[in-house]
Design a protein around this motif. Structure first.
Motif, mmCIF file in Angstrom:
data_model
loop_
_atom_site.group_PDB
_atom_site.id
_atom_site.type_symbol
_atom_site.label_atom_id
_atom_site.label_comp_id
_atom_site.label_asym_id
_atom_site.label_seq_id
_atom_site.Cartn_x
_atom_site.Cartn_y
_atom_site.Cartn_z
ATOM 1 N N LYS A 9 0.833 -1.205 0.000
ATOM 2 C CA LYS A 9 0.000 0.000 0.000
ATOM 3 C C LYS A 9 0.865 1.252 0.000
ATOM 4 C CE LYS A 9 -1.708 2.213 3.498
ATOM 5 N NZ LYS A 9 -1.551 3.634 3.077
ATOM 6 N N VAL A 13 -2.664 6.402 0.599
ATOM 7 C CA VAL A 13 -3.833 5.644 0.155
ATOM 8 C C VAL A 13 -4.626 5.202 1.374
ATOM 9 C CG1 VAL A 13 -4.607 3.516 -0.973
ATOM 10 C CG2 VAL A 13 -2.774 4.874 -1.997
ATOM 11 N N CYS A 15 -7.389 2.966 3.430
ATOM 12 C CA CYS A 15 -7.748 1.538 3.376
ATOM 13 C C CYS A 15 -9.253 1.344 3.240
ATOM 14 C CB CYS A 15 -7.213 0.804 4.601
ATOM 15 S SG CYS A 15 -5.494 0.358 4.460
ATOM 16 N N HIS A 23 -8.376 11.556 -0.418
ATOM 17 C CA HIS A 23 -7.324 10.552 -0.563
ATOM 18 C C HIS A 23 -7.673 9.528 -1.641
ATOM 19 C CE1 HIS A 23 -4.925 11.681 2.958
ATOM 20 N NE2 HIS A 23 -6.056 11.842 3.616
ATOM 21 N N PRO A 24 -6.653 9.033 -2.354
ATOM 22 C CA PRO A 24 -6.896 7.870 -3.210
ATOM 23 C C PRO A 24 -7.236 6.665 -2.344
ATOM 24 C CG PRO A 24 -4.540 8.341 -3.075
ATOM 25 C CD PRO A 24 -5.247 9.475 -2.399
ATOM 26 N N THR A 25 -7.979 5.736 -2.898
ATOM 27 C CA THR A 25 -8.409 4.563 -2.144
ATOM 28 C C THR A 25 -7.776 3.306 -2.736
ATOM 29 O OG1 THR A 25 -10.354 4.075 -3.501
ATOM 30 C CG2 THR A 25 -10.606 5.743 -1.751
ATOM 31 N N LEU A 26 -8.131 2.160 -2.166
ATOM 32 C CA LEU A 26 -7.578 0.892 -2.645
ATOM 33 C C LEU A 26 -7.984 0.590 -4.082
ATOM 34 C CD1 LEU A 26 -8.076 -1.298 0.566
ATOM 35 C CD2 LEU A 26 -5.938 -0.296 -0.299
ATOM 36 N N SER A 28 -7.429 2.364 -6.493
ATOM 37 C CA SER A 28 -6.325 2.804 -7.345
ATOM 38 C C SER A 28 -5.234 1.756 -7.461
ATOM 39 C CB SER A 28 -5.733 4.106 -6.802
ATOM 40 O OG SER A 28 -5.131 3.900 -5.515
ATOM 41 N N CYS A 29 -5.247 0.753 -6.565
ATOM 42 C CA CYS A 29 -4.196 -0.266 -6.546
ATOM 43 C C CYS A 29 -4.712 -1.667 -6.871
ATOM 44 C CB CYS A 29 -3.525 -0.322 -5.171
ATOM 45 S SG CYS A 29 -2.893 1.230 -4.546
ATOM 46 N N THR A 43 -3.400 5.605 6.755
ATOM 47 C CA THR A 43 -3.229 6.309 5.488
ATOM 48 C C THR A 43 -1.796 6.793 5.301
ATOM 49 O OG1 THR A 43 -5.542 7.026 5.633
ATOM 50 C CG2 THR A 43 -4.135 8.193 4.068
ATOM 51 N N GLU A 46 2.945 2.884 5.126
ATOM 52 C CA GLU A 46 3.165 2.189 3.856
ATOM 53 C C GLU A 46 3.378 0.708 4.106
ATOM 54 O OE1 GLU A 46 6.452 4.486 1.722
ATOM 55 O OE2 GLU A 46 6.463 5.333 3.745
ATOM 56 N N GLY A 172 2.037 -0.056 -4.712
ATOM 57 C CA GLY A 172 0.944 -0.265 -5.658
ATOM 58 C C GLY A 172 0.942 -1.628 -6.319
#
Length: 223
Positions: A9, A13, A15, A23-26, A28-29, A43, A46, A172
């Motif tokens: 992660k 990002v 969770c 924020h980007p979220t999961l 995106s991954c 958040t 990492e 990612g």
């Protein structure tokens, strides 16, 4: 057998898969439907996050009664004294609870990916890296522990949960495994090597000796 996803992660990002305003979220991954985190990661932290679509496996991993050890590499501000490290090892009174004893040792600067955004350093204050292994996972626990010991966390990377580890995954990136519930660690044996039926046979990094970790990423001392 149930599928388990190992995700590195990225910083920043959140969770969750539902949209978030800042924020980007999961999503995106993890472009896979029907999977959910087995546990959480802050958040601003990492590293390793486990996901699965199997409810039994998710509960087994996230349930604190199974006490899967979680290994963190923590960059802290300051030059740790032995009494500060011993305070972390013995358990820290955080007010709302007292942490269980942890495994703590100083490590060499690990070879990690650059963090985005970079860590903010104070030129007049030294910093170093610790490896901290806990079997709990309460909200922001490691950060609160190091702050209470007088060693504020600058960067926090989770590198292993029980027998699963990052093993070179870049931010990612993810890896999918098949996992048998029968091969997961039992209470009192958390962190042991899975049995012959498990697809992933790696263990968390050893916490012996004074040498640094063995994972290999692009080196970037000052992030």
């Amino acid at each position: 057998m149930p599928q388990l996803i190992l995700l590195n992660k990225p910083y920043g990002v959140i969770c969750q898969f539902s949209d978030h305003p800042t924020h980007p979220t999961l999503k995106s991954c993890v472009p896979l439907p029907g999977v959910y985190p087995a546990g959480r990661l802050d958040t601003d932290s990492e590293g390793l996050l486990l996901l699965t679509g199997d409810g039994t496996l998710q509960h087994r991993i996230a349930d604190p009664r199974w006490k899967l050890p979680k290994t963190y590499w923590v960059q802290v501000e300051g030059e740790p004294k032995e009494e500060q490290l011993e305070k972390l090892r013995q358990g820290v009174d955080l007010g709302d609870f007292i942490t269980q004893p942890a495994q703590v040792r100083r490590i060499e600067t690990p070879e990690l990916w650059p963090r985005n955004p970079p860590v903010r350093f104070r030129k007049t204050v030294p910093d170093c890296w610790l490896e901290i292994i806990i079997s709990e996972g309460k909200n922001r626990q490691v950060r609160r522990m190091t702050a209470k010991a007088g060693l504020p966390t600058l960067r926090l990377v989770r590198v292993a949960i029980g027998p699963w580890r990052l093993d070179g995954l870049q931010p990612g990136e993810m890896r999918q495994l098949e996992v048998s519930l029968q091969d997961l660690p039992r209470p009192g044996a958390a962190g042991r090597k899975p049995g012959a039926g498990a697809s992933d046979r790696s263990q968390a990094p050893a916490a012996k000796g004074g040498k640094g970790p063995t994972f290999r990423f692009a080196r970037n001392r000052k992030d």
